[in-house]
Scaffold this active site. Structure first.
Site, short mmCIF file in Angstrom:
data_model
loop_
_atom_site.label_atom_id
_atom_site.label_comp_id
_atom_site.label_asym_id
_atom_site.label_seq_id
_atom_site.Cartn_x
_atom_site.Cartn_y
_atom_site.Cartn_z
N ASP A 38 0.85 -1.19 0.00
CA ASP A 38 0.00 0.00 0.00
C ASP A 38 0.88 1.23 0.00
O ASP A 38 1.78 1.37 0.81
CB ASP A 38 -0.91 0.02 1.22
CG ASP A 38 -2.06 1.01 1.03
OD1 ASP A 38 -3.15 0.55 0.68
OD2 ASP A 38 -1.84 2.21 1.21
N ASP A 73 5.06 2.23 -4.74
CA ASP A 73 4.12 2.71 -5.75
C ASP A 73 4.16 1.67 -6.86
O ASP A 73 5.19 1.48 -7.51
CB ASP A 73 4.59 4.08 -6.26
CG ASP A 73 3.78 4.57 -7.45
OD1 ASP A 73 2.97 3.80 -7.99
OD2 ASP A 73 3.98 5.73 -7.84
N ASN A 100 -4.48 -4.96 -7.40
CA ASN A 100 -5.74 -4.33 -6.95
C ASN A 100 -5.63 -2.82 -6.79
O ASN A 100 -6.64 -2.13 -6.82
CB ASN A 100 -6.13 -4.99 -5.62
CG ASN A 100 -7.16 -4.19 -4.86
OD1 ASN A 100 -8.36 -4.26 -5.14
ND2 ASN A 100 -6.71 -3.41 -3.87
N TYR A 171 -10.49 6.30 -16.34
CA TYR A 171 -10.60 5.09 -15.52
C TYR A 171 -11.13 3.90 -16.34
O TYR A 171 -10.61 2.79 -16.28
CB TYR A 171 -11.51 5.40 -14.34
CG TYR A 171 -11.73 4.31 -13.35
CD1 TYR A 171 -10.77 4.00 -12.39
CD2 TYR A 171 -12.91 3.57 -13.35
CE1 TYR A 171 -10.99 3.00 -11.45
CE2 TYR A 171 -13.14 2.58 -12.42
CZ TYR A 171 -12.17 2.29 -11.48
OH TYR A 171 -12.40 1.28 -10.56
N LYS A 175 -9.45 0.37 -17.20
CA LYS A 175 -10.05 -0.89 -16.74
C LYS A 175 -10.42 -1.81 -17.91
O LYS A 175 -10.32 -3.03 -17.79
CB LYS A 175 -11.28 -0.60 -15.87
CG LYS A 175 -10.94 0.04 -14.52
CD LYS A 175 -9.93 -0.79 -13.75
CE LYS A 175 -9.92 -0.50 -12.27
NZ LYS A 175 -8.85 -1.23 -11.55
N THR A 205 -16.33 1.63 -0.82
CA THR A 205 -15.01 1.82 -0.22
C THR A 205 -14.72 3.31 -0.29
O THR A 205 -15.53 4.08 -0.78
CB THR A 205 -13.92 1.07 -1.00
OG1 THR A 205 -13.88 1.67 -2.32
CG2 THR A 205 -14.21 -0.41 -1.13
P1 NAP Z 1 -9.58 2.03 -2.01
O1 NAP Z 1 -10.32 1.71 -0.75
O2 NAP Z 1 -9.25 3.46 -2.30
O3 NAP Z 1 -8.28 1.16 -2.08
C1 NAP Z 1 -7.35 1.33 -3.14
C2 NAP Z 1 -6.01 1.00 -2.60
O4 NAP Z 1 -5.01 1.14 -3.64
C3 NAP Z 1 -5.60 1.93 -1.47
O5 NAP Z 1 -5.20 1.15 -0.38
C4 NAP Z 1 -4.47 2.74 -2.09
O6 NAP Z 1 -3.46 3.01 -1.16
C5 NAP Z 1 -3.88 1.78 -3.08
N1 NAP Z 1 -3.08 2.47 -4.08
C6 NAP Z 1 -3.44 3.50 -4.88
N2 NAP Z 1 -2.44 3.85 -5.70
C7 NAP Z 1 -1.42 3.03 -5.42
C8 NAP Z 1 -0.11 2.88 -5.93
N3 NAP Z 1 0.33 3.65 -6.93
N4 NAP Z 1 0.69 1.92 -5.42
C9 NAP Z 1 0.23 1.13 -4.42
N5 NAP Z 1 -0.98 1.21 -3.89
C10 NAP Z 1 -1.82 2.16 -4.38
O7 NAP Z 1 -10.42 1.47 -3.29
P2 NAP Z 1 -11.14 0.06 -3.60
O8 NAP Z 1 -12.55 0.37 -3.93
O9 NAP Z 1 -10.82 -0.97 -2.58
O10 NAP Z 1 -10.43 -0.30 -4.99
C11 NAP Z 1 -9.63 -1.45 -5.20
C12 NAP Z 1 -9.62 -1.78 -6.68
O11 NAP Z 1 -10.93 -2.14 -7.10
C13 NAP Z 1 -9.19 -0.61 -7.58
O12 NAP Z 1 -8.42 -1.10 -8.65
C14 NAP Z 1 -10.51 -0.07 -8.09
O13 NAP Z 1 -10.36 0.64 -9.27
C15 NAP Z 1 -11.29 -1.35 -8.24
N6 NAP Z 1 -12.73 -1.20 -8.28
C16 NAP Z 1 -13.44 -0.86 -7.18
C17 NAP Z 1 -14.82 -0.78 -7.28
C18 NAP Z 1 -15.67 -0.47 -6.09
O14 NAP Z 1 -16.91 -0.57 -6.22
N7 NAP Z 1 -15.11 -0.13 -4.93
C19 NAP Z 1 -15.48 -1.00 -8.51
C20 NAP Z 1 -14.72 -1.34 -9.62
C21 NAP Z 1 -13.35 -1.45 -9.49
P3 NAP Z 1 -3.36 4.37 -0.39
O15 NAP Z 1 -4.49 5.23 -0.76
O16 NAP Z 1 -3.34 3.96 1.01
O17 NAP Z 1 -2.09 4.94 -0.90
#
Ligand code: NAP
Length: 304
Positions: A38, A73, A100, A171, A175, A205
Site C-alpha cells: 500500500d 508505488d 488491486n 478510468y 479498466k 469503499t
Molecule cells: P480504495 O479503498 O481506495 O483502495 C485502493 C487501494 O489502492 C488503497 O489502499 C491505495 O493506497 C492503493 N493504491 C493507490 N495507488 C497506489 C499505488 N500507486 N501503489 C500502491 N498502492 C496504491 O479502493 P477500492 O474500492 O478498494 O479499490 C480497489 C480496486 O478495485 C481498484 O483497482 C478499483 O479501481 C477497483 N474497483 C473498485 C470498485 C468499487 O466498487 N469499490 C469498482 C470497480 C473497481 P493508499 O491510498 O493507502 O495509498
C-alpha cells in the site's frame, strides 16, 4: 484443517484499505503468506503514508497469520521489482500476485486535464503491467530451470471499463485495457503454469463511498468489500487451476462471468463509401446492443 491457500505466497497491491485489505485478510486466514502493499496516499493518488499496510499486517499477525508490509508505488518499475523480490526473499517464493491498487480522477471528457488522464492510466495500467511483468519473469525462469509453477495473476477491472460509465473515460479506458491485458497475458503465460484472470468488483469503499445516492443499512451491508474476497481467494488457490483469461464480476449482489468481445454480424466488403450506410445499418439491425452498467442490453441502442 489446512486453508485453501496453505503455504502459498501472495502479494496484494493496494491492500491497506478497501477491497485489497479484505483480500489480504482472507488469503492469510486461508494460510497464505501475504505481502501487504500500500502506497498510503489519498483517493486521488497524492501523498504517501505506510500506515495502512502496517495496520493490516498487524491484524494478520494478531490471528497467527504471516504477513509483511510493502510501501511501493506499483506503477514505479523499480519499486515494483523490489516488491516481487521482497516476497521471494521473505517467504522463499511467489505464487500469487493480486493487482488491486487503484485511484479515481473522475471528470467529463471535456473538462479532464492531461494530469488526470495520465495518473489514472499510469496507476492502473502500468501498476498492473509492472508487477505482472516482474512476477512473470520469475515464473518463466523457474519454468526454464525445470521447476513447476501453479501461479496466479489476479487483476482488477471494473464494470466502468468493460461496460462503460459516464465521467470515467480515463478510468474506464484503463479498466477495459486491464481486461484486454488479462486475456493476452493468459495466452502468453499458460506455458509457464500461470493463470491470469480479472475481477470487476462492486463495493462501497473510500473510492466509491461518496458516489451515487444515500444508501440504506441493508444496501451498505450488501456493498461491503468482504463479498469480493472469496472469489479472489478461490482464484488464488490451487482449486482454480486451468481457469484463465476470464473477467469475473463480484459484489454483495452478484457473482458473474463477463463475456468479452465477439465478432457480430458480418457482410462482404464494399469499395464504394456510398454503399456503407445501407450495409452497416442492416448489420446493426442484427447486432446486440452494448451492455449498461448492469451488464444487460442497453435500452435505446437497438439498430445503432
Ligand atoms: P480504495 O479503498 O481506495 O483502495 C485502493 C487501494 O489502492 C488503497 O489502499 C491505495 O493506497 C492503493 N493504491 C493507490 N495507488 C497506489 C499505488 N500507486 N501503489 C500502491 N498502492 C496504491 O479502493 P477500492 O474500492 O478498494 O479499490 C480497489 C480496486 O478495485 C481498484 O483497482 C478499483 O479501481 C477497483 N474497483 C473498485 C470498485 C468499487 O466498487 N469499490 C469498482 C470497480 C473497481 P493508499 O491510498 O493507502 O495509498
Amino acid at each position: 484443517m489446512p486453508g485453501m491457500c496453505e503455504g502459498r505466497v501472495a502479494i496484494v497491491t493496494g491492500a491497506g484499505r478497501g477491497i485489497g485489505r479484505e483480500y489480504a485478510l482472507m488469503l492469510a486466514e486461508q494460510g497464505a503468506k501475504v505481502v501487504v502493499n500500500d502506497l498510503g496516499g489519498t483517493r486521488d493518488g497524492s501523498g504517501a503514508d505506510a500506515g495502512p499496510a502496517h495496520d493490516v499486517v498487524e491484524e494478520i499477525r494478531a490471528f497467527g497469520g504471516e504477513a509483511v508490509a510493502n510501501g511501493a508505488d506499483v506503477s514505479d518499475w523499480a519499486a515494483s521489482k523490489a516488491m516481487i523480490d521482497q516476497a521471494i526473499e521473505t517467504f522463499g517464493g511467489l505464487d500469487v500476485v493480486v493487482n488491486n491498487a487503484g485511484i479515481l480522477r473522475d471528470r467529463m471528457l471535456t473538462n479532464m486535464t492531461e494530469e488526470e488522464w495520465d495518473i489514472v492510466i499510469k496507476v492502473h495500467l502500468k501498476g498492473t503491467f509492472a508487477p505482472a511483468h516482474h512476477a512473470a519473469a520469475y515464473w518463466r525462469d523457474r519454468s526454464k530451470a525445470g521447476l513447476t509453477n501453479d501461479a496466479r495473476i489476479i487483476n482488477t477491472s471494473s464494470v466502468s471499463g468493460i461496460y462503460g460509465n459516464v465521467g470515467q473515460t480515463n478510468y474506464g479506458a484503463a479498466k477495459q485495457g486491464i481486461a484486454g491485458f488479462t486475456f493476452i497475458a493468459a495466452l502468453e503465460l499458460q506455458r509457464y503454469g500461470v493463470t491470469v484472470n480479472a475481477i470487476a468488483p462492486g463495493a462501497l469503499t473510500r473510492l466509491t463511498e461518496d458516489l451515487g445516492p444515500e444508501r440504506s443499512e441493508e444496501e451498505k451491508a450488501a456493498s461491503s468489500p468482504r463479498w469480493i474476497a472469496p472469489l479472489c481467494t478461490w482464484l488464488a488457490s490451487p482449486q482454480s487451476a486451468g481457469i484463465t483469461g476470464r473477467v469475473f464480476e463480484a459484489s454483495g449482489r452478484i457473482l458473474a462471468v463477463a463475456e468479452g468481445w465477439h465478432r457480430g454480424p458480418t457482410a462482404k466488403p464494399v469499395d464504394d463509401p456510398e454503399a456503407v450506410d445501407e450495409v452497416m445499418r442492416e448489420l446493426l439491425s442484427r447486432t446486440r446492443p452494448p451492455a449498461g452498467m448492469d451488464g444487460q442490453d442497453l435500452p435505446g441502442w437497438e439498430g445503432r
